[in-house]
Design a protein around this motif. Structure first.
Motif, mmCIF file in Angstrom:
data_model
loop_
_atom_site.group_PDB
_atom_site.id
_atom_site.type_symbol
_atom_site.label_atom_id
_atom_site.label_comp_id
_atom_site.label_asym_id
_atom_site.label_seq_id
_atom_site.Cartn_x
_atom_site.Cartn_y
_atom_site.Cartn_z
ATOM 1 N N THR A 106 -51.467 -2.401 56.348
ATOM 2 C CA THR A 106 -52.741 -2.195 55.655
ATOM 3 C C THR A 106 -52.857 -3.136 54.468
ATOM 4 O OG1 THR A 106 -52.744 0.133 56.311
ATOM 5 C CG2 THR A 106 -54.215 -0.504 54.517
ATOM 6 N N ARG A 107 -51.761 -3.320 53.734
ATOM 7 C CA ARG A 107 -51.775 -4.244 52.604
ATOM 8 C C ARG A 107 -52.060 -5.664 53.078
ATOM 9 N NH1 ARG A 107 -46.782 -3.718 50.898
ATOM 10 N NH2 ARG A 107 -47.200 -1.978 49.495
ATOM 11 N N GLU A 108 -51.458 -6.054 54.185
ATOM 12 C CA GLU A 108 -51.703 -7.397 54.731
ATOM 13 C C GLU A 108 -53.161 -7.555 55.167
ATOM 14 O OE1 GLU A 108 -48.889 -7.786 57.865
ATOM 15 O OE2 GLU A 108 -47.191 -8.167 56.532
ATOM 16 N N LEU A 109 -53.724 -6.491 55.733
ATOM 17 C CA LEU A 109 -55.130 -6.531 56.143
ATOM 18 C C LEU A 109 -56.034 -6.748 54.934
ATOM 19 C CD1 LEU A 109 -57.400 -6.002 58.303
ATOM 20 C CD2 LEU A 109 -57.281 -3.605 57.596
ATOM 21 N N LEU A 110 -55.756 -6.033 53.841
ATOM 22 C CA LEU A 110 -56.588 -6.132 52.654
ATOM 23 C C LEU A 110 -56.439 -7.472 51.948
ATOM 24 C CD1 LEU A 110 -56.072 -2.533 51.195
ATOM 25 C CD2 LEU A 110 -58.007 -3.413 52.522
ATOM 26 N N ARG A 111 -55.347 -8.166 52.217
ATOM 27 C CA ARG A 111 -55.143 -9.483 51.607
ATOM 28 C C ARG A 111 -55.637 -10.620 52.487
ATOM 29 N NH1 ARG A 111 -48.891 -8.711 49.384
ATOM 30 N NH2 ARG A 111 -49.408 -7.346 47.610
ATOM 31 N N SER A 112 -56.036 -10.305 53.705
ATOM 32 C CA SER A 112 -56.444 -11.337 54.658
ATOM 33 C C SER A 112 -57.958 -11.518 54.647
ATOM 34 C CB SER A 112 -55.973 -10.974 56.065
ATOM 35 O OG SER A 112 -56.600 -9.779 56.503
ATOM 36 N N ASP A 113 -58.420 -12.527 55.350
ATOM 37 C CA ASP A 113 -59.850 -12.754 55.513
ATOM 38 C C ASP A 113 -60.095 -13.298 56.920
ATOM 39 O OD1 ASP A 113 -59.693 -15.808 55.393
ATOM 40 O OD2 ASP A 113 -58.857 -15.273 53.448
ATOM 41 N N GLY A 114 -61.356 -13.401 57.285
ATOM 42 C CA GLY A 114 -61.708 -13.899 58.607
ATOM 43 C C GLY A 114 -62.392 -12.843 59.456
ATOM 44 N N GLU A 115 -62.785 -13.240 60.643
ATOM 45 C CA GLU A 115 -63.521 -12.358 61.549
ATOM 46 C C GLU A 115 -62.589 -11.326 62.168
ATOM 47 O OE1 GLU A 115 -66.897 -11.043 62.531
ATOM 48 O OE2 GLU A 115 -67.011 -13.158 61.982
ATOM 49 N N LEU A 116 -63.090 -10.102 62.298
ATOM 50 C CA LEU A 116 -62.371 -9.049 63.007
ATOM 51 C C LEU A 116 -62.870 -9.021 64.451
ATOM 52 C CD1 LEU A 116 -62.482 -6.156 60.368
ATOM 53 C CD2 LEU A 116 -60.553 -7.654 60.891
ATOM 54 N N HIS A 117 -61.951 -9.051 65.397
ATOM 55 C CA HIS A 117 -62.327 -9.107 66.809
ATOM 56 C C HIS A 117 -62.450 -7.697 67.403
ATOM 57 C CE1 HIS A 117 -61.815 -13.425 66.770
ATOM 58 N NE2 HIS A 117 -60.619 -13.264 66.205
ATOM 59 N N ALA A 118 -63.480 -7.503 68.190
ATOM 60 C CA ALA A 118 -63.742 -6.204 68.798
ATOM 61 C C ALA A 118 -62.711 -5.882 69.874
ATOM 62 C CB ALA A 118 -65.146 -6.194 69.407
ATOM 63 N N ARG A 124 -52.708 1.161 65.396
ATOM 64 C CA ARG A 124 -52.223 2.497 65.027
ATOM 65 C C ARG A 124 -51.852 2.604 63.546
ATOM 66 N NH1 ARG A 124 -48.082 4.835 69.168
ATOM 67 N NH2 ARG A 124 -50.040 5.270 70.266
ATOM 68 N N ASN A 125 -51.212 1.588 62.985
ATOM 69 C CA ASN A 125 -50.742 1.683 61.602
ATOM 70 C C ASN A 125 -51.897 1.784 60.607
ATOM 71 O OD1 ASN A 125 -47.982 1.618 62.174
ATOM 72 N ND2 ASN A 125 -47.966 -0.614 62.296
ATOM 73 N N ILE A 126 -52.900 0.930 60.779
ATOM 74 C CA ILE A 126 -54.054 0.949 59.867
ATOM 75 C C ILE A 126 -54.809 2.262 59.989
ATOM 76 C CG2 ILE A 126 -56.296 -0.133 59.406
ATOM 77 C CD1 ILE A 126 -54.987 -2.784 60.331
ATOM 78 N N ASN A 127 -54.991 2.727 61.210
ATOM 79 C CA ASN A 127 -55.713 3.979 61.413
ATOM 80 C C ASN A 127 -54.905 5.180 60.928
ATOM 81 O OD1 ASN A 127 -58.405 3.649 63.051
ATOM 82 N ND2 ASN A 127 -56.995 2.123 63.882
ATOM 83 N N ALA A 128 -53.579 5.081 60.946
ATOM 84 C CA ALA A 128 -52.747 6.157 60.404
ATOM 85 C C ALA A 128 -52.959 6.281 58.901
ATOM 86 C CB ALA A 128 -51.277 5.892 60.715
ATOM 87 N N VAL A 129 -53.066 5.151 58.215
ATOM 88 C CA VAL A 129 -53.341 5.177 56.775
ATOM 89 C C VAL A 129 -54.721 5.770 56.509
ATOM 90 C CG1 VAL A 129 -53.698 3.744 54.722
ATOM 91 C CG2 VAL A 129 -51.806 3.240 56.277
ATOM 92 N N ALA A 130 -55.704 5.385 57.320
ATOM 93 C CA ALA A 130 -57.052 5.934 57.177
ATOM 94 C C ALA A 130 -57.038 7.446 57.350
ATOM 95 C CB ALA A 130 -57.995 5.287 58.191
ATOM 96 N N PHE A 131 -56.302 7.926 58.363
ATOM 97 C CA PHE A 131 -56.228 9.368 58.599
ATOM 98 C C PHE A 131 -55.503 10.076 57.453
ATOM 99 C CE2 PHE A 131 -54.627 13.215 60.854
ATOM 100 C CZ PHE A 131 -55.865 13.719 61.240
#
Length: 402
Positions: A25-37, A106-113
């Motif tokens: 999640t930390r890496e996601l928040l530090r990244s940029d660019g398009e998210l693919h469906a 799964r990891n990002i969604n686990a943090v969201a949950f």
């Protein structure tokens, strides 16, 4: 095998299970660019955002005297907010849990949950709100939540439907910095309003004349609103122009111009001192002239919308309207670092002011090539940008200045 060894392995497994979601999640928040469906990332980001906002909303319900804005909490319905909070928890929880079960991000969604569970454990939408003192120091967390949620829903959709740059990602470069600006500007709304009101009353209170203000307030609503916007934009124009032409002031305004990608969030990048000074300069003549409360409320809605919309990644066929009012096309040129765009298009509402004062962009091209300050000398990061005016170089005197 010894029991202690089993306990150590169990502890390591638990630490690993907790560490991975947080790290990803930390890496996601530090990244940029398009998210693919199709990977669960887009829905995971939605769930994570709603989970965080829901937790903040629950905290605001627990401590309304410190975390909500008095001007707002006297106007909105608590029951409606409870329904919005419940809806946010259900959507975030459903999306994140579904993705975890399906093994999608799964990891990002686990943090969201986890955020959803924390918000629910703290009372969710059922937190009771009793009587509380009304005159306490506060942080505008409710304003941050509502504005971020509303702006995202409205402007991201508009940008996707009518984009100027079709390949531009929602999470473009430096979005993290601009989100920090957005958050801080909303959180300090109490301090900013207190400071602005203090300066208005003490610097310009002696200029107010009740009889004259009564005359202004008796003007019909629509003409009075148009006059209010004109007065505000004249003050905005000359204040804005001073930021460009006075080297010391440019140090502060350069923070706003340093964004290299234009979208709805870009307008939030602003030095805190510029925010306060500009509000005083613009609101002072409105305060002196005494426009009616209804007109002032309408003006706040107009300026709030245009401040975001004119920075957005949006292009529409404006026709002759582009010579009358400020549009995203018009304001994008102001942020450009192309030679013909330097120190042009100052107006915030009425584009004809720049044509009147000879500062409108004259170009054979429809859109600029690059954005940002010439030389790209502004550091990234909220704190470094707040410190820049006291450390950075003065505005150069070349014709290619911003």
């Amino acid at each position: 095998m010894r029991p202690s060894s089993k306990r150590e392995r169990t502890r390591e497994a638990i630490e690993h299970a907790l560490h991975q979601p947080v790290t990803e999640t930390r890496e996601l928040l530090r990244s940029d660019g398009e998210l693919h469906a199709g990977l669960g990332r887009i829905s995971g980001v939605i769930a994570l955002s709603l989970g965080v906002l829901s937790l903040l909303a629950v905290l605001a319900f627990h401590f309304p005297q410190y975390l909500t804005t008095p001007d707002l909490r006297h106007k909105y319905s608590v029951d409606v907010l409870r329904q919005l909070l419940l809806g946010g928890l259900l959507v975030a929880g459903g999306i994140s849990l579904g993705n975890v079960v399906l093994g999608r991000s799964r990891n990002i969604n686990a943090v969201a949950f986890a955020f959803v569970l924390a918000a629910t454990a703290l009372g969710g939408s059922r937190v009771p709100v009793g009587n509380f003192p009304d005159h306490t120091p506060y942080i505008g967390m409710d304003w941050f939540i509502l504005d971020l949620l509303g702006s995202t829903l409205v402007f991201v959709v508009i940008e996707k439907l009518f984009p100027l740059y079709k390949g531009q990602a929602v999470f473009r470069k430096e979005w993290q910095t601009d989100l920090k600006h957005f958050a801080v500007n909303h959180f300090i709304v109490g301090l900013a309003l207190l400071t602005v009101n203090f300066l208005l009353h003490h610097l310009f209170g002696w200029l107010t004349a009740s009889a004259f203000q009564q005359t202004v307030q008796h003007i019909a609503f629509v003409p009075q609103l148009l006059l209010c916007i004109l007065v505000a934009d004249l003050a905005q124009y000359w204040t804005h122009r001073a930021y460009h032409e006075v080297p010391f002031l440019w140090r502060f305004h350069a923070v706003h111009h340093s964004t290299k990608t234009m979208d709805w969030l870009a307008g939030s990048r602003q030095h805190m001192l510029e925010l306060i000074v500009t509000r005083v300069a613009v609101l002072a003549p409105l305060y002196i002239l005494g426009f009616s409360e209804g007109v002032m409320n309408a003006y706040i809605l107009v300026v709030g919308f245009q401040a975001v919309f004119n920075h957005a990644n949006v292009h529409l066929p404006w026709g002759p309207l582009k010579y009358l009012v400020v549009t995203p096309d018009f304001h994008h040129w102001h942020h450009a670092s192309d030679d013909e765009a330097i120190d042009r298009n100052y107006a915030a509402h009425y584009a004809f002011l720049d044509y009147l004062f000879g500062t409108a962009v004259k170009s054979t091209r429809r859109f600029p090539d690059t954005y940002g300050v010439v030389g790209d000398y502004m550091p990234d990061g909220f704190i470094r940008q707040q410190l820049f005016p006291f450390r950075g170089p003065p505005k150069p005197a070349e014709p290619s200045e911003q």
